[in-house]
Design an enzyme around this catalytic site. Structure first.
Site, PDB file in Angstrom:
ATOM      1  CG  HIS A   1       4.305  -1.746   2.038  1.00 45.07           C
ATOM      2  ND1 HIS A   1       3.004  -2.176   2.020  1.00 45.07           N
ATOM      3  CD2 HIS A   1       4.903  -2.433   3.044  1.00 45.07           C
ATOM      4  CE1 HIS A   1       2.815  -3.083   2.957  1.00 45.07           C
ATOM      5  NE2 HIS A   1       3.951  -3.257   3.599  1.00 45.07           N
TER       6      HIS A   1
ATOM      7  CG  LEU B   1      -2.314   3.847   4.468  1.00 43.89           C
ATOM      8  CD1 LEU B   1      -1.604   4.242   3.176  1.00 43.89           C
ATOM      9  CD2 LEU B   1      -3.802   3.652   4.208  1.00 43.89           C
TER      10      LEU B   1
ATOM     11  CG  HIS C   1      -0.246  -0.307   2.509  1.00 43.75           C
ATOM     12  ND1 HIS C   1       0.638   0.594   3.086  1.00 43.75           N
ATOM     13  CD2 HIS C   1      -0.260  -1.380   3.332  1.00 43.75           C
ATOM     14  CE1 HIS C   1       1.105   0.095   4.207  1.00 43.75           C
ATOM     15  NE2 HIS C   1       0.583  -1.116   4.386  1.00 43.75           N
TER      16      HIS C   1
ATOM     17  N   GLY D   1       8.611   0.929   8.494  1.00 47.31           N
ATOM     18  CA  GLY D   1       7.561   1.896   8.832  1.00 47.31           C
ATOM     19  C   GLY D   1       7.340   1.974  10.341  1.00 47.31           C
TER      20      GLY D   1
ATOM     21  NE  ARG E   1      -1.661  -8.105  10.600  1.00 49.38           N
ATOM     22  CZ  ARG E   1      -1.585  -9.418  10.849  1.00 49.38           C
ATOM     23  NH1 ARG E   1      -2.663 -10.141  10.877  1.00 49.38           N
ATOM     24  NH2 ARG E   1      -0.414  -9.982  11.090  1.00 49.38           N
TER      25      ARG E   1
END
Ligand code: PAF
Length: 288
Positions: A37, A188, A34, A151, A191
């Protein structure tokens, strides 16, 4: 963008790039990519000559077989997104390639991850961080990146990986990148794709409660702030807080007073139905 499937493919690619003096950035992922990333990939592209992204759902870090089975997998979409974000190569191996003796065959090596690995995720997902350390150290030894990007949604994971790198004597710069959120505040996460439309509409209440609690914390104690967040989220349909801890950001030890540390973070895990979501927020930040 080159697709690498085997450890030997990676060795050859890395050796060619090193031969021409290229710096290498690594972005380890489990796919189902997403914008969060992609922001890591973009940062890696800006800071290195070559960027390798690994896409591998690592079985040894899942302590729940259903969670592993339901983890989203979207390889074709991932490759398209990575090419668009400027990745030089993607390493997408099979489980057999990474764990020839089978994923449950532990290498007999216990990683020294410090107390940071024992709290929160470490407590609720026993063995999880040993599995993370296993795959991340394997990738670090294979790619020998100059920099690796993670992240901050997985705030604890970054602290644990820093401890692993120190205890294993691996030379790599760990670059922590800010959480990316949807417009409604939901962090974000791969999952999020598992949420039903109704759950997806409720899930932003996690960040809403955390954000509200930052202002609340200016006038209230740690204990009151903690209670406020848990009550607010548990009051939402389908939501149940698994843990919420207000911790010193460097040691991850729980704090009882705001004055205890210049850098304090609240880390939370919430079940939204069966989907496990994590998030965090800073209550105090160091001045520089
Ligand atoms: O954060 C993740 O997606 C995973 O834990 C990682 C770092 C890629 C290791 O499998």
């Amino acid at each position: 963008m080159i697709i690498l499937r085997t450890v030997n493919d990676v060795r050859q690619y890395v050796s060619t790039q090193r031969g021409r003096g290229a710096s290498i950035g690594l972005v380890p992922t489990m796919g189902a990519l997403h914008e969060g990333h992609l922001s890591l990939v973009e940062k890696a592209v800006a800071g290195n000559d070559v960027v390798i992204v690994s896409v591998f759902v690592n079985p040894t870090q899942f302590n729940n077989p259903d969670d592993l089975a339901s983890y989203p997998r979207k390889e074709e979409d991932d490759f398209r997104l990575l090419a668009g974000a400027g990745a030089s190569a993607v390493f997408a191996p099979s489980v057999e390639e990474i764990y020839p003796g089978g994923p449950s065959a532990q290498p007999g090596h216990i990683f020294e991850l410090g107390r940071a690995a024992e709290v929160m995720e470490g407590k609720y997902r026993p063995g999880h961080f040993q599995g993370v350390a296993q795959i991340v150290s394997l990738l670090f030894r294979l790619v020998e990146p100059d920099r690796a990007y993670f992240g901050e949604k997985d705030f604890q994971q970054i602290a644990v990986i820093r401890n692993m790198v120190a205890s294993e004597g691996i030379k790599v710069e760990i670059v922590a990148c800010p959480i990316k959120r949807a417009n409604d505040g939901l962090a974000l996460s791969s999952r999020n794709a598992l949420l039903s439309p109704a759950q997806r509409a409720l899930a932003p209440s996690i960040h809403a409660a955390l954000a509200e609690s930052v202002a609340f914390s200016k006038e209230h104690s740690v204990r009151e702030t903690h209670a406020m967040v848990v009550e607010k989220i548990n009051a939402v349909d389908e939501m149940e807080v698994e843990y919420f801890e207000i911790v010193d950001a460097r040691t991850l030890a729980a704090v009882e007073e705001w004055e205890e540390s210049p850098w304090i973070v609240g880390c939370i895990t919430v079940y939204c139905g069966k989907v496990r979501l994590i998030d965090n927020i800073a209550y105090r930040l160091p001045k520089d």
